[in-house]
Structure formats: C-alpha cells, structure tokens
Design a protein around this motif. Sequence first.
Motif, PDB file in Angstrom:
ATOM      1  N   MET C  78       9.246  -1.898   9.361  1.00  0.00           N
ATOM      2  CA  MET C  78       9.956  -0.922  10.180  1.00  0.00           C
ATOM      3  C   MET C  78       9.478   0.512   9.962  1.00  0.00           C
ATOM      4  SD  MET C  78      12.060  -2.831  11.824  1.00  0.00           S
ATOM      5  CE  MET C  78      13.291  -1.689  12.487  1.00  0.00           C
ATOM      6  N   GLY C  79       8.561   0.727   9.060  1.00  0.00           N
ATOM      7  CA  GLY C  79       8.155   2.096   8.764  1.00  0.00           C
ATOM      8  C   GLY C  79       9.239   2.813   7.992  1.00  0.00           C
ATOM      9  N   GLY C  80       9.253   4.110   8.035  1.00  0.00           N
ATOM     10  CA  GLY C  80      10.226   4.897   7.274  1.00  0.00           C
ATOM     11  C   GLY C  80       9.517   5.656   6.177  1.00  0.00           C
ATOM     12  N   LEU C  81      10.258   6.538   5.507  1.00  0.00           N
ATOM     13  CA  LEU C  81       9.620   7.427   4.546  1.00  0.00           C
ATOM     14  C   LEU C  81       9.069   6.692   3.324  1.00  0.00           C
ATOM     15  CD1 LEU C  81      11.601  10.807   4.348  1.00  0.00           C
ATOM     16  CD2 LEU C  81       9.252  10.437   5.081  1.00  0.00           C
ATOM     17  N   ASN C  82       9.564   5.488   3.059  1.00  0.00           N
ATOM     18  CA  ASN C  82       9.015   4.752   1.906  1.00  0.00           C
ATOM     19  C   ASN C  82       7.840   3.841   2.292  1.00  0.00           C
ATOM     20  OD1 ASN C  82      10.460   2.839   3.216  1.00  0.00           O
ATOM     21  ND2 ASN C  82      11.822   2.353   1.496  1.00  0.00           N
ATOM     22  N   TYR C  84       3.929   3.821   3.192  1.00  0.00           N
ATOM     23  CA  TYR C  84       2.729   4.640   3.003  1.00  0.00           C
ATOM     24  C   TYR C  84       1.511   3.876   3.520  1.00  0.00           C
ATOM     25  CZ  TYR C  84       5.651   7.577   0.068  1.00  0.00           C
ATOM     26  OH  TYR C  84       6.651   8.412  -0.378  1.00  0.00           O
ATOM     27  N   ARG C  85       0.781   4.493   4.413  1.00  0.00           N
ATOM     28  CA  ARG C  85      -0.446   3.860   4.923  1.00  0.00           C
ATOM     29  C   ARG C  85      -1.435   3.591   3.797  1.00  0.00           C
ATOM     30  NH1 ARG C  85      -0.949   4.530  10.721  1.00  0.00           N
ATOM     31  NH2 ARG C  85      -3.156   4.088  10.560  1.00  0.00           N
ATOM     32  N   HIS C  86      -1.404   4.457   2.791  1.00  0.00           N
ATOM     33  CA  HIS C  86      -2.306   4.274   1.653  1.00  0.00           C
ATOM     34  C   HIS C  86      -2.133   2.890   1.016  1.00  0.00           C
ATOM     35  CE1 HIS C  86      -4.796   5.461  -1.741  1.00  0.00           C
ATOM     36  NE2 HIS C  86      -3.849   5.120  -2.580  1.00  0.00           N
ATOM     37  N   ASP C  87      -0.900   2.358   1.086  1.00  0.00           N
ATOM     38  CA  ASP C  87      -0.606   1.065   0.457  1.00  0.00           C
ATOM     39  C   ASP C  87      -0.617  -0.092   1.447  1.00  0.00           C
ATOM     40  OD1 ASP C  87      -0.257   2.318  -1.998  1.00  0.00           O
ATOM     41  OD2 ASP C  87       1.852   2.746  -1.594  1.00  0.00           O
ATOM     42  N   ASP C  88      -0.947   0.188   2.686  1.00  0.00           N
ATOM     43  CA  ASP C  88      -0.933  -0.850   3.711  1.00  0.00           C
ATOM     44  C   ASP C  88      -2.346  -1.433   3.831  1.00  0.00           C
ATOM     45  OD1 ASP C  88      -0.817  -2.419   5.974  1.00  0.00           O
ATOM     46  OD2 ASP C  88       0.460  -1.017   7.086  1.00  0.00           O
ATOM     47  N   LEU C  89      -2.560  -2.529   3.105  1.00  0.00           N
ATOM     48  CA  LEU C  89      -3.913  -3.095   3.045  1.00  0.00           C
ATOM     49  C   LEU C  89      -4.305  -3.776   4.349  1.00  0.00           C
ATOM     50  CD1 LEU C  89      -3.993  -4.298  -0.659  1.00  0.00           C
ATOM     51  CD2 LEU C  89      -4.683  -2.095   0.322  1.00  0.00           C
ATOM     52  N   SER C  90      -3.362  -3.906   5.286  1.00  0.00           N
ATOM     53  CA  SER C  90      -3.730  -4.433   6.608  1.00  0.00           C
ATOM     54  C   SER C  90      -4.443  -3.355   7.437  1.00  0.00           C
ATOM     55  CB  SER C  90      -2.492  -4.944   7.352  1.00  0.00           C
ATOM     56  OG  SER C  90      -1.658  -3.873   7.764  1.00  0.00           O
TER      57      SER C  90
END
Lengths: 160, 160, 160
Positions: C78-82, C84-90
């Motif tokens: 759902m996204g949100g402030l928690n 982070y794209r940095h941690d999105d290995l997809s």
Amino acid sequence: MNRTSFTVKLGKDEKYRNITDLVQKVVKTADLWDGCINIRVKHTTCAIIINEDERGFIDDLFARLDRIAPQSVKENPMGGLNYYRHDDLSLRTQNIEEGTEERVNGHAHVRASFFPKGHVVDVCEGKLDIGRWEQLIFFDFDDIGPRRERTISVSIINGA
Amino acid sequence: MNRTSFTVKLGKDEKYRNITDLVQKVVKTADLWDGCINIRVKHTTCAIIINEDERGFIDDLFARLDRIAPQSVKENPMGGLNYYRHDDLSLRTQNIEEGTEERVNGHAHVRASFFPKGHVVDVCEGKLDIGRWEQLIFFDFDDIGPRRERTISVSIINGA
Amino acid sequence: MNRTSFTVKLGKDEKYRNITDLVQKVVKTADLWDGCINIRVKHTTCAIIINEDERGFIDDLFARLDRIAPQSVKENPMGGLNYYRHDDLSLRTQNIEEGTEERVNGHAHVRASFFPKGHVVDVCEGKLDIGRWEQLIFFDFDDIGPRRERTISVSIINGA
C-alpha cells in the motif's frame, strides 16, 4: 593558533541573528587575506545556518519546525509531539543541577540536532568566500524563558 | 592557498548529481597525496549530502521532503504547508531585485537548511577518504523554472 | 598528516554511543595541545550529532524521526511513509551485491542524510573546545538486524 570568540544573546522575541558581519570583522581584525576559518557555536540548543537573511524564509522554517518538533509543554499527561522526555522531571535522572530551575527546552535540543553547529568557510582577498545571498545566521532554539548569552568561536585553520 | 571551483547545472527533471568524481579530479589535478579539503556549495538553495548514490534512496528522501516542506505554490490564500512567506510578494519587502522575476523557491530554502552545504574530507594516498558506499551528492532544491548554474568550491586545507 | 581511526559497534538495542572520550583520547595520544581536528564517520547510515548526552533527549529525537522517516518495512503493497524504494528489491537495480542479503535500511539512509557526518572541532590546551553540555554522539540508524562495526576517522588538521 589564532582563535577568538564573540557572544550573541537574542532578545525575547528575536528568532535569529545574522552574524556574517561579526565573523567578517574577526577576519579583518586577524588580518587574514587568504585561508579558511572554522566558525562554531558551542551550545546544545543552537545552530548556525547558512541561508538567505529574509524574514519570510525564517518564518517558513519555523512553521515547519513547529510541525516536526513543536514547542515543548511541561505538563502533558496525554503525550503527543509537544511532549519531551527531556523536560519530564518525573522521569529524568541525568544532568540535573541542584538549585537551578531546569529550562523547558526539549524542542530546542531536537531542533538544533537537525542543523549545523559550525562551518568551515574559505577567506579570499580578506572576505568570507560565500555566495551572493549566503549569510551566516545564528539560531538559539531555547526560546522559553529569558534568553542566554551564547559563545561563537572563530579559529583560523590556515592562511596568511 | 590552493583553491578552485567547478560548476554544476542540473537538468529540468534531474534531482541530484553525484559530484564525487569531479572532486576526486580536483584532488588529482592539485597533486594532493595526503591532507584534507573543504568542499562547499555557495548557493542558498543547494546542499551536498554524503550518502549512497542509489535512485531509490533519492526518491525516498524526496518523498519525506514533500511532507516536511512541500513544493511551494505561488497562490495559496488558505495557507498550509505549501505556502511560503518567502514567495508571497504581497508581504515580502527584503532582497527583491527590480526587473527580475522572483523565483518560487520557498521550499528550496527550507529544504536546503536541513542539509550540509559543505564537508571537510581527508585525502589518503591521493584519494578521497570516504567509505565504500559514500558519495558526494549535490542537490539544488530550487526546481521550479529553469535550472541555474551553481558553483562548488574545493580548497586544500592542508597536505602535500 | 596525523590521522587515525577507531571503530564503534552498537549493541542490539543501543541507539547511540557517546564518543567524546574516545576522540579526546586520540587528541591526548597525538599530544595535540592547540589546533583543530576533523572527526568523520565513513558510513552512509551513520551520523555524529553534537548535543547533550541525556537519554530523554535521545528518545525525543527518535520519536520525531519515527514520524519523519519511520522504520522501513520490507513488504508494503500500500505504500506509505514506512515504504522505501531503496528496500524494494522488485524495483531496485543499483548497488546490489550477489550473495549478500540486502539490509532493510531505507529509513537509515534518509535519517542519516539529515544529520552531520562530521565536525571540525578546535583543541585548546589539550582538550576538545566544546561547550559544557556538548558531547559527540554517534548514531547508526541501520538498526534492523545485526549491528555492524563502524569506522570513525580523526585527523589533525593543524596544531602543535
């Protein structure tokens, strides 16, 4: 080493002070023509921000700080962003001075953490090598109760 | 004193520029083997952040800045976080230049305040003494309207 | 040039470490009486904040960081402030190391960006020239999973 300091004490409703001329005066007195200096404020609730000296900008900055770290309230049984453990004397055990009233300045410690406490700035042809709109702006976020005198040190790192 | 500078101008949709190699090149040209340097950007809406050069991280940072200090809108009679007094020419009196259109950059001034404008970095065996993932990343938060050329100064504080 | 370093590794639930005495020890070992030093942490998720060493203040700071840049969650459709794209290995393509599990530390990169990574501090009569309540406080915001050893460099810029 060539080192000096000056003090600044904000007035009751004074949010900041432009210290560029004071630092420039130190450079002149030291007769520094070419080199670099270290400017640093030595207090935990203070900061030196390099930015434009324009009142609107200062208000804008404080409007955001009021959201991020609103001014501390001493009594706040419900918690919330304006509650600071630093100011909760029912919990605090460290750095308490007998016979001194603790200042309510939890917000000031948090605010100051986000900004620089010092800068290394070059001096070229006797002048601070800063951009056209850049000014050295002193902040003391400890703004509840009487203001205090603060020391800003300026040391000549090198130069002639 | 050994001092030089270079300029960077971001493109329309460019959020940042990794300047590590440019600074390293200055070190090489100066033939500095061991010492330390002062790197500083001389503009009020700019910053140099030392962090990882990874696009996800940059997006993450801007997502938080969009909350803390959202991009300024010129017209905003209702106020709100995207209203900046710096950009409200009905109120502003300071630093207005005749014949120049004022940039809408209140957010850029606030954003830049939160980050370093410069760093003192050691040089060891001819190389910037930075960590494996550390990069010098230049930001110009003044991103509404045409981008401007910005000057970054590098001075050799000491060394041989 | 006179330069050294030491390492700090926080414990599992340790939020920070006061490194003032460690830096002071370097100054003493180097027999520096009058001059200035550059202290810098060489990791992208770390910072050195000069402020009061009082646990309430540290808790206050983290309470605000939890709002600005809450701890990263790996899965967050759902996204949100928690998120982070940095941690999105997809999505992520840069700086991925084969055979190493990527740390979930997007929040740590953003948090560290807001604080200084280093300070130039004067030394007077053999002691760090800091204010009464000022302490050098090390933070490693990369706090999910086992802590890592971090290097802090101290170099003598000038002095005798």
